[in-house]
Structures are given as C-alpha cells and as structure tokens.
Design a protein around this motif. Structure first.
Motif, PDB file in Angstrom:
ATOM      1  N   THR A 191       0.832  -1.205   0.000  1.00  0.00           N
ATOM      2  CA  THR A 191       0.000   0.000   0.000  1.00  0.00           C
ATOM      3  C   THR A 191       0.868   1.257   0.000  1.00  0.00           C
ATOM      4  OG1 THR A 191      -1.698  -1.189   1.242  1.00  0.00           O
ATOM      5  CG2 THR A 191      -1.851   1.210   1.203  1.00  0.00           C
ATOM      6  N   VAL A 192       1.920   1.237   0.814  1.00  0.00           N
ATOM      7  CA  VAL A 192       2.868   2.344   0.849  1.00  0.00           C
ATOM      8  C   VAL A 192       3.925   2.119  -0.226  1.00  0.00           C
ATOM      9  CG1 VAL A 192       4.556   3.599   2.245  1.00  0.00           C
ATOM     10  CG2 VAL A 192       2.491   2.669   3.318  1.00  0.00           C
ATOM     11  N   LYS A 193       4.160   3.118  -1.040  1.00  0.00           N
ATOM     12  CA  LYS A 193       5.077   2.996  -2.170  1.00  0.00           C
ATOM     13  C   LYS A 193       6.387   3.764  -1.913  1.00  0.00           C
ATOM     14  CE  LYS A 193       1.836   0.863  -4.511  1.00  0.00           C
ATOM     15  NZ  LYS A 193       1.919  -0.602  -4.771  1.00  0.00           N
ATOM     16  N   ILE A 194       7.387   3.409  -2.704  1.00  0.00           N
ATOM     17  CA  ILE A 194       8.660   4.126  -2.628  1.00  0.00           C
ATOM     18  C   ILE A 194       8.450   5.601  -2.962  1.00  0.00           C
ATOM     19  CG2 ILE A 194      10.976   4.322  -3.625  1.00  0.00           C
ATOM     20  CD1 ILE A 194      10.930   1.305  -4.062  1.00  0.00           C
ATOM     21  N   ASP A 195       7.562   5.857  -3.910  1.00  0.00           N
ATOM     22  CA  ASP A 195       7.247   7.242  -4.292  1.00  0.00           C
ATOM     23  C   ASP A 195       6.763   8.065  -3.103  1.00  0.00           C
ATOM     24  OD1 ASP A 195       7.915   6.636  -6.838  1.00  0.00           O
ATOM     25  OD2 ASP A 195       5.870   6.597  -7.633  1.00  0.00           O
ATOM     26  N   ASP A 196       6.063   7.419  -2.175  1.00  0.00           N
ATOM     27  CA  ASP A 196       5.559   8.130  -1.004  1.00  0.00           C
ATOM     28  C   ASP A 196       6.711   8.664  -0.161  1.00  0.00           C
ATOM     29  OD1 ASP A 196       2.892   7.583  -1.696  1.00  0.00           O
ATOM     30  OD2 ASP A 196       2.974   5.626  -0.719  1.00  0.00           O
ATOM     31  N   PHE A 197       7.747   7.848   0.000  1.00  0.00           N
ATOM     32  CA  PHE A 197       8.931   8.282   0.744  1.00  0.00           C
ATOM     33  C   PHE A 197       9.648   9.407   0.003  1.00  0.00           C
ATOM     34  CE2 PHE A 197       8.255   4.212   2.766  1.00  0.00           C
ATOM     35  CZ  PHE A 197       8.723   4.391   4.056  1.00  0.00           C
ATOM     36  N   GLU A 198       9.821   9.227  -1.292  1.00  0.00           N
ATOM     37  CA  GLU A 198      10.551  10.221  -2.085  1.00  0.00           C
ATOM     38  C   GLU A 198       9.842  11.568  -2.070  1.00  0.00           C
ATOM     39  OE1 GLU A 198      12.798   7.476  -5.429  1.00  0.00           O
ATOM     40  OE2 GLU A 198      10.714   8.072  -5.789  1.00  0.00           O
ATOM     41  N   ASN A 199       8.535  11.549  -2.214  1.00  0.00           N
ATOM     42  CA  ASN A 199       7.761  12.800  -2.250  1.00  0.00           C
ATOM     43  C   ASN A 199       7.721  13.479  -0.872  1.00  0.00           C
ATOM     44  OD1 ASN A 199       7.185  12.413  -4.967  1.00  0.00           O
ATOM     45  ND2 ASN A 199       5.283  11.305  -4.543  1.00  0.00           N
ATOM     46  N   LEU A 200       7.577  12.680   0.175  1.00  0.00           N
ATOM     47  CA  LEU A 200       7.467  13.237   1.519  1.00  0.00           C
ATOM     48  C   LEU A 200       8.795  13.814   2.001  1.00  0.00           C
ATOM     49  CD1 LEU A 200       5.500  13.613   3.916  1.00  0.00           C
ATOM     50  CD2 LEU A 200       6.384  11.456   4.849  1.00  0.00           C
ATOM     51  N   LEU A 201       9.881  13.119   1.680  1.00  0.00           N
ATOM     52  CA  LEU A 201      11.202  13.546   2.157  1.00  0.00           C
ATOM     53  C   LEU A 201      11.885  14.513   1.205  1.00  0.00           C
ATOM     54  CD1 LEU A 201      12.601  10.134   3.496  1.00  0.00           C
ATOM     55  CD2 LEU A 201      11.289  11.864   4.722  1.00  0.00           C
ATOM     56  N   GLY A 202      11.443  14.532  -0.034  1.00  0.00           N
ATOM     57  CA  GLY A 202      12.042  15.431  -1.015  1.00  0.00           C
ATOM     58  C   GLY A 202      13.383  14.970  -1.536  1.00  0.00           C
ATOM     59  N   ILE A 203      13.665  13.665  -1.425  1.00  0.00           N
ATOM     60  CA  ILE A 203      14.904  13.097  -1.958  1.00  0.00           C
ATOM     61  C   ILE A 203      14.586  11.778  -2.655  1.00  0.00           C
ATOM     62  CG2 ILE A 203      16.499  14.163  -0.310  1.00  0.00           C
ATOM     63  CD1 ILE A 203      16.420  11.613   1.337  1.00  0.00           C
ATOM     64  N   PRO A 204      15.332  11.433  -3.716  1.00  0.00           N
ATOM     65  CA  PRO A 204      15.089  10.160  -4.405  1.00  0.00           C
ATOM     66  C   PRO A 204      15.675   9.000  -3.624  1.00  0.00           C
ATOM     67  CG  PRO A 204      16.946  11.274  -5.410  1.00  0.00           C
ATOM     68  CD  PRO A 204      16.401  12.219  -4.368  1.00  0.00           C
ATOM     69  N   ALA A 205      15.203   7.799  -3.904  1.00  0.00           N
ATOM     70  CA  ALA A 205      15.759   6.598  -3.280  1.00  0.00           C
ATOM     71  C   ALA A 205      17.153   6.339  -3.832  1.00  0.00           C
ATOM     72  CB  ALA A 205      14.853   5.402  -3.539  1.00  0.00           C
ATOM     73  N   TYR A 206      18.126   6.277  -2.946  1.00  0.00           N
ATOM     74  CA  TYR A 206      19.522   6.025  -3.336  1.00  0.00           C
ATOM     75  C   TYR A 206      19.712   4.553  -3.669  1.00  0.00           C
ATOM     76  CZ  TYR A 206      24.653   6.099  -2.918  1.00  0.00           C
ATOM     77  OH  TYR A 206      26.007   6.001  -3.152  1.00  0.00           O
ATOM     78  N   ALA A 207      19.021   3.684  -2.929  1.00  0.00           N
ATOM     79  CA  ALA A 207      19.112   2.241  -3.161  1.00  0.00           C
ATOM     80  C   ALA A 207      17.834   1.582  -2.665  1.00  0.00           C
ATOM     81  CB  ALA A 207      20.324   1.651  -2.456  1.00  0.00           C
ATOM     82  N   VAL A 208      17.473   0.480  -3.321  1.00  0.00           N
ATOM     83  CA  VAL A 208      16.299  -0.308  -2.920  1.00  0.00           C
ATOM     84  C   VAL A 208      16.754  -1.747  -2.706  1.00  0.00           C
ATOM     85  CG1 VAL A 208      14.015  -1.125  -3.575  1.00  0.00           C
ATOM     86  CG2 VAL A 208      14.744   1.187  -4.233  1.00  0.00           C
ATOM     87  N   ILE A 209      16.502  -2.271  -1.501  1.00  0.00           N
ATOM     88  CA  ILE A 209      16.926  -3.620  -1.130  1.00  0.00           C
ATOM     89  C   ILE A 209      15.707  -4.532  -1.061  1.00  0.00           C
ATOM     90  CG2 ILE A 209      18.222  -4.997   0.532  1.00  0.00           C
ATOM     91  CD1 ILE A 209      19.863  -2.733  -0.688  1.00  0.00           C
ATOM     92  N   SER A 210      15.793  -5.677  -1.720  1.00  0.00           N
ATOM     93  CA  SER A 210      14.673  -6.611  -1.776  1.00  0.00           C
ATOM     94  C   SER A 210      14.348  -7.209  -0.406  1.00  0.00           C
ATOM     95  CB  SER A 210      14.993  -7.757  -2.745  1.00  0.00           C
ATOM     96  OG  SER A 210      15.331  -7.276  -4.020  1.00  0.00           O
ATOM     97  N   SER A 211      13.110  -7.611  -0.253  1.00  0.00           N
ATOM     98  CA  SER A 211      12.687  -8.312   0.958  1.00  0.00           C
ATOM     99  C   SER A 211      13.064  -9.785   0.831  1.00  0.00           C
ATOM    100  CB  SER A 211      11.177  -8.171   1.155  1.00  0.00           C
ATOM    101  OG  SER A 211      10.758  -8.883   2.296  1.00  0.00           O
TER     102      SER A 211
END
Length: 395
Positions: A320-340
């Motif tokens: 439900t919560v997306k990576i875009d939500d973090f990027e938009n809220l914090l104002g910075i892009p994701a530097y790295a994404v680690i799989s579950s």
C-alpha cells in the motif's frame, strides 16, 4: 576541475558563517570546521582538504599560530593553507610566508574573488604535486546508517556493506553506535574483548594505536568498534569521544561506517553532524513513513539535509505504501532499494555470516552489492581495484 574541498579553522562563529556564504560557489565545498587548538591537528589532516582556511583576527596572527600551522605540514597531503583576517599588514604577511602560508587575504574579500584566489592556488598546488611525482592521499568517507524506527534492517545493511567493502581490499572501520542495544558483533559473529566504552574511558585519550587495539577484527578484514556490553554503560560514551574516534580514524581508514541507534542522543547527533553521508534506512510501511518524516525534520534542523540519502529495505512489489511516497514526503530520491528476503537474512544471521557472503546469489545480496558498487564508484570514480580479493572470506 574537481570540486575544491575546504576546511575552515576559526574560533569565531561569525567567521564560520561568513566563509560558508563566500564559498557558496558549486565548485567549492566546506567539508569540515575546526577550532584552532592543538587537538584539532588530527581532525584537520583527517579531512585531507585541498584548502585549509585559517580565519582569525589580525591580533591573533602570532608565533604560536604560525607554529600550529607549520607543524601540520599541510603540503605533505597537497593542501593549501591560507589566512583570512580583518587587517592585512606587511608584518603578518611576512610572518605567514615563513610558515608556508600561501596567501593572506582580507576577510571582507568578495566571494567571487576568494573563490578565484583559492582556485588559482589549488591549481598551482596540484600542478606542483604532479610534477614532483607525489601521490595525493585520498580522503576517507564517513557514512552514518540511521533510522527513527527499529527493525528496518539498518544493522544488516550496514554490516553487509562493511564486509563487502573489506572484501574488496578496502580499509574499513565499523562503529556500532547503537549504544544501548547494538548487535553488530552478533551480526558478524565476533566476540569483542573491548568496546567503545573502554576507548572512551581510556585516560590516554583516543589515538590510532588504542583505537586499533580496542577494535575486533572480522575475518573479512572489517575492524569493528563494538557497542557497550550492557545498556547502562552507554552514558560513558560522550559526543567528544565519538568526534575523537572519527578524527583519528579518518587518517587511517578509507571507509568508516556507523550503525547509529534510533535514539537521537548526543553521540548519535555528533555522528550525523560529522559524517559525509547519512543513509536513512526505512522499510515500506506507514510507521516507517511517519518516522522518516520526523527524522528528516531533525536532520534539516541540524543543517545536514544535503547529506541525506534514502535507502528502502524489505521492498515488495505489492504494498500500500510505495517508494514514491517516501521520495515525495522527504524530497529526496531513493539512493538504493533492497529486496525483501527474510529467509536468506534470517538463515545468514543464524549461521553467523553476512548474507552477502552466505548467499551471494540471492536477490538481497545482489542489491547490497549494487549499493556498495555505487558507494565505491562515487568515492573513487571507478570500481576497478587490483587489491580486490573475490572469495577472500569463506568459512
């Protein structure tokens, strides 16, 4: 021309602000500030700057200051020492020249003129160093792994990154700054004889020799400065001790990784302020999103936002919560994404081996390798390393 890194040395806060405003040109970066005191020499040299700017009142340009500057032998690391002062006189120019100061300038100099002068001096120094055949020391980098929420995988990412770097032949220090409940030693399956508490309470202070003696060596080559053995001992670790550790470590280690606790205690704040990069680690859920925003607000208040990088851990396709939500809220892009990959991580921990070595072909290990590739590429400009020893650590 590469960005020119500057360390500002002054005991006056107003001068620090003035220098920050004058060096706002994108070709310059103030990588550190230092007081002018004997204990600051290690700190200044550890930054390996291109320019060291001593900003003082003209009355303070005296033999003790000249001895302080001359004793550092800044030319040995290819750094250019300059003085900015409120009154430029023939006497202080002559005194400075005898101590190896390249130029004495008026503190009221315009930003553009200051930048031009420093650029010219730096170009001369680099040209001289290349002609003399000297190899310039590479500046170490300090990375703080931080999160406002527990259980996000911060320690797993930090320890695996450290092992991956060490396995490439890098000199790596891992500092466990989760002072009450740190478990980097368990993640690496090592048993420290001494911890950061012993180093902090050492009456001889923090030196490279006692830092190395306190660290525990992991088979990969990582040097671990472990967290206190019991929560109540955390109070013995002061901000001054953390700062001293970083000042000393910068002179020896290429990569310094700090696994910071979730509490914003003074030692952790000091670690964030003295790092080059802050990795904000979050998993993908609403609680992490909320805490991430709170942490970013604190980082902004500390004037450290430009250092902040976002790492998303335990990522799954359907959420439900997306990576875009973090990027938009914090104002910075994701530097790295680690799989579950709970199964691989849990198995590696139970077997006492970092997942990057235990299951190198797993998706999470590949993601962490890509993260470390990116870190090395940004610092060194290349991934090629003749000292790299693949499969160096196998148990």
């Amino acid at each position: 021309m590469d960005k020119i890194n500057v360390v500002v040395c002054t005991n006056d806060t107003e001068y620090k602000v003035a220098m920050k405003n004058k060096l706002s040109d994108e070709g310059f970066e103030i990588i550190g500030y230092s007081e002018i005191e004997p204990s600051a020499k290690t700190r200044i040299l550890g930054f390996v700057p291109d320019v060291v700017a001593f900003v003082v009142n003209s009355d303070d340009i005296d033999p003790p200051l000249m001895d302080f500057i001359e004793d550092m032998k800044l030319s040995s690391i290819g750094a250019v020492p300059v003085i900015l002062t409120d009154s430029v006189t023939v006497d202080n120019v002559n005194m400075a020249a005898q101590a190896g100061i390249r130029q004495v300038m008026d503190i009221n100099i315009s930003g553009s003129e200051l930048c031009n002068n420093l650029q010219r001096l730096t170009q001369k120094e680099r040209k001289y160093s290349s002609t003399a055949g000297g190899e310039r020391k590479t500046r170490s980098r300090v990375y703080a792994f931080f999160s406002g929420k527990g259980g996000v995988g911060k320690t797993t990412i930090c320890t695996n990154a450290a092992v991956s770097l060490a396995s490439r032949g890098k000199k790596v220090l891992l500092v466990d700054l989760d002072l009450q409940f740190g478990d980097a030693d368990m993640a690496l399956d090592v048993e420290p004889n001494e911890t950061i508490v012993d180093l902090s309470r050492d009456q001889n202070g923090v030196s490279l020799d006692n830092l190395l003696a306190t660290c525990t060596t992991h088979p990969s080559g990582v040097q671990l400065l472990a967290s206190p053995s019991s929560p109540e001992l955390a109070e013995y670790v002061t901000s001054e001790a953390v700062k001293s550790v970083l000042d000393v470590a910068r002179n020896y280690f290429e990569y310094i990784l700090m696994d910071c606790g979730c509490s914003l205690v003074d030692p952790v704040i000091t670690a964030l302020e003295n790092s080059d990069t802050i990795f904000m680690v979050n998993d993908v859920n609403i609680l992490s999103l909320k805490r991430a925003k709170v942490c970013m607000n604190v980082i902004q208040q500390l004037n450290q936002k430009e250092k902040a990088h976002l790492i998303i851990n335990k990522n799954v396709k359907k959420n439900t919560v997306k990576i875009d939500d973090f990027e938009n809220l914090l104002g910075i892009p994701a530097y790295a994404v680690i799989s579950s990959d709970f199964k691989s991580v849990n198995s590696s921990l139970n077997n006492g081996q970092p997942v990057i070595m235990y299951k190198p072909r797993s998706p999470i290990a590949k993601d962490m390798t890509e993260l470390v590739d990116k870190i090395v590429l940004e610092r060194e400009g290349t991934l090629k390393n003749e000292n790299q020893k693949k499969g160096r650590w196998i148990r």
